[in-house]
Design a protein around this motif. Sequence first.
Motif: not given
Length: 257
Positions: A219, A214, A229-230, A222-227, A210
């Motif tokens: 990009t 990015a 990041g949330v 980018r936060v990895i994984p997106w979860q 990933r």
Amino acid sequence: MTSRLAFITGASSGIGQALAQCFFGAGWQLALVARREAELRAWAVGQGWPAERWRVYGADVAQTDSIVAAGHACLAAQGVPDVVIANAGISVGIDTAERGDIDVMAQTFAINNVGMAATFHPFIGPMRSRGSGTLVGIASVASIRGLPGHGAYCASKAGVVSYCESLRGELRDAGVKVVTIVPGYVDTPLTRGNRYGMPFLMSAEAFAKRAVQAIEAGTSYRVIPWQMGVAAKLLRVLPNALFDRLLAGRPRKARKT
């Protein structure tokens, strides 16, 4: 196949090693940097990679002259990289009441922050002259909020985010991109000693795939994984009183001693 070149620090294990495998699989040439030069070279040979596709440079990222020399050696031997990834870093818990831990904090900044700038330094002029290139800083979701016992690491990774943002603005008109990759919890030797839960833990190989996507997309952040990041954004907006209560009693990162 492609003649593109990736320069990667901290390539002897963990995320750096996984990034090297991912870039190599995509046809890139590699310039791999680590303090444990012999170990890194043995690993690369063990992969069965053709010798013309990679080189290893020994350097201590904590020593500015050492990592700058590795950058110049790469320029002389392989040319100007298309991507430079400042991945080398350490994560050690500290207790500010302990005198020795102040030295640990200084070492953390020397590697995670000054070492990153020194990694980029040799390549900025040549990339500007060429009008292209990508500089990649590896931060952490620990940059979002300060965690008890993680003062040095959280502060250093927050510094990575701010530094890369500053550098991105400085190089915008030169055609040089600056990408900030923010890992969540990745299964590496660095995290296996953690004494607390690690939500959304992912393998280094999955992370690298990933991250390379990015980087190639240019990009900026980018936060990895997106979860993760949330989750990090939710933590960021929590009132301090609630955040402090939530982390009360959480096991701390192990100190160096």
